[in-house]
Design a protein around this motif. Structure first.
Motif, mmCIF file in Angstrom:
data_model
loop_
_atom_site.group_PDB
_atom_site.id
_atom_site.type_symbol
_atom_site.label_atom_id
_atom_site.label_comp_id
_atom_site.label_asym_id
_atom_site.label_seq_id
_atom_site.Cartn_x
_atom_site.Cartn_y
_atom_site.Cartn_z
ATOM 1 N N ASP A 94 4.331 5.024 2.627
ATOM 2 C CA ASP A 94 3.795 5.717 1.456
ATOM 3 C C ASP A 94 4.501 5.261 0.182
ATOM 4 O O ASP A 94 5.654 4.807 0.211
ATOM 5 N N GLN A 95 3.813 5.420 -0.934
ATOM 6 C CA GLN A 95 4.390 5.110 -2.238
ATOM 7 C C GLN A 95 5.150 6.330 -2.750
ATOM 8 O O GLN A 95 4.568 7.273 -3.278
ATOM 9 N N TYR A 144 9.592 7.850 -10.183
ATOM 10 C CA TYR A 144 8.234 8.370 -10.021
ATOM 11 C C TYR A 144 7.331 7.908 -11.166
ATOM 12 O O TYR A 144 6.188 7.482 -10.933
ATOM 13 N N VAL A 148 6.110 4.725 -9.192
ATOM 14 C CA VAL A 148 4.893 5.152 -8.499
ATOM 15 C C VAL A 148 3.689 5.183 -9.427
ATOM 16 O O VAL A 148 2.617 4.651 -9.104
ATOM 17 N N ASN A 151 3.011 1.576 -11.215
ATOM 18 C CA ASN A 151 2.978 0.413 -10.323
ATOM 19 C C ASN A 151 1.670 -0.356 -10.421
ATOM 20 O O ASN A 151 1.642 -1.590 -10.343
ATOM 21 N N SER A 162 8.967 -1.978 -11.467
ATOM 22 C CA SER A 162 8.142 -0.888 -10.970
ATOM 23 C C SER A 162 8.012 -0.947 -9.450
ATOM 24 O O SER A 162 8.136 0.069 -8.767
ATOM 25 N N LYS A 163 7.776 -2.143 -8.914
ATOM 26 C CA LYS A 163 7.671 -2.293 -7.465
ATOM 27 C C LYS A 163 9.000 -2.001 -6.776
ATOM 28 O O LYS A 163 9.025 -1.463 -5.668
ATOM 29 N N VAL A 166 9.544 1.699 -5.905
ATOM 30 C CA VAL A 166 8.610 2.326 -4.972
ATOM 31 C C VAL A 166 9.049 2.011 -3.549
ATOM 32 O O VAL A 166 9.352 0.863 -3.223
ATOM 33 N N THR A 167 9.087 3.018 -2.701
ATOM 34 C CA THR A 167 9.618 2.836 -1.348
ATOM 35 C C THR A 167 8.793 1.875 -0.505
ATOM 36 O O THR A 167 9.340 1.056 0.229
ATOM 37 N N SER A 168 7.476 1.942 -0.602
ATOM 38 C CA SER A 168 6.638 1.107 0.254
ATOM 39 C C SER A 168 6.736 -0.370 -0.089
ATOM 40 O O SER A 168 6.549 -1.224 0.787
ATOM 41 N N SER A 169 7.036 -0.707 -1.339
ATOM 42 C CA SER A 169 7.191 -2.101 -1.731
ATOM 43 C C SER A 169 8.642 -2.549 -1.740
ATOM 44 O O SER A 169 8.930 -3.710 -2.058
#
Length: 216
Positions: A94-95, A144, A148, A151, A162-163, A166-169
């Motif tokens: 998840d983002q 956030y 998020v 992004n 920005s990436k 974010v946790t997913s990236s």
């Protein structure tokens, strides 16, 4: 496809969809929780001013009880909802804000101060809780907003930043920060348990004992 395989696929799809819905709901609710916590904490002088205007003592007591109950319940809810930052499969899929787990540490620190002290009566404890809430808000809202939310509309150097937030990236940092968060929460939790067992969680007893020793 056999009926058993079809049933299994449907069940797995429903479970995966329910999990994604829950995680998405928590991710969307946490910013609101944070804003409410900050608003109630910073609005304490207004509540105290309203209490002084009450002519009926019962009304003032009810307003104060509702205020502290709502404020502390939101803090506890924020800590519980932030547990999703501790699961590697969640943060990599998840983002989410990269430092959301550290924000949960700050919230838990506020609860620990409330257990071991009294921010509503001692200015030092109130300042500590204010600093922790401010730091936690930075840990949550900076990644956030910049990560998020921005992004999808940023590019270049800003897009890379920005990436990164974010946790997913950025799964490596996300998982490692999750492990660090678990360690810190475990230490703080053990401290709370030991303190509660030794004092029964009644900070005023310790304060009264210190005052008595000071008079002697």
């Amino acid at each position: 496809m056999t009926p058993d395989q079809l049933t299994t696929a449907i069940i797995n799809g429903v479970n995966a969809g329910g999990e994604q819905f829950l995680e998405g709901t928590l991710a969307a609710t946490l910013p609101i929780i944070w804003l409410a916590i900050l608003g109630l904490h910073l609005g304490r002088p207004y509540i105290l001013d309203m209490i002084d205007r009450f002519t009926l003592r019962l009304g003032a007591d009810l307003l104060w009880l509702i205020y502290i109950a709502l404020r502390d319940i939101l803090i506890i809810s924020g800590v519980i909802m932030s547990f999703m930052f501790l699961f590697p499969d969640v943060v990599t899929a998840d983002q989410l804000p990269l430092t959301g787990g550290l924000a949960a540490v700050c919230l838990f620190g506020v609860l620990l101060i409330k257990l071991m002290g009294d921010p509503d009566h001692y200015i030092r404890d109130f300042r500590f809780t204010t600093y922790l809430l401010g730091l936690g808000a930075l840990f949550y809202f900076v990644p956030y907003v910049i990560g998020v939310q921005a992004n999808a509309v940023t590019s270049g150097t800003i897009g890379n930043i920005s990436k990164f937030l974010v946790t997913s990236s950025n799964p490596t940092w996300a998982v490692n920060l999750g492990y660090i968060t678990i360690v810190i929460l475990a230490i703080m939790g053990a401290t709370a348990v030991v303190y509660a067992l030794r004092t029964g969680g009644r900070a005023e007893i310790v304060a009264e004992s210190q005052d008595a020793l000071a008079r002697k």
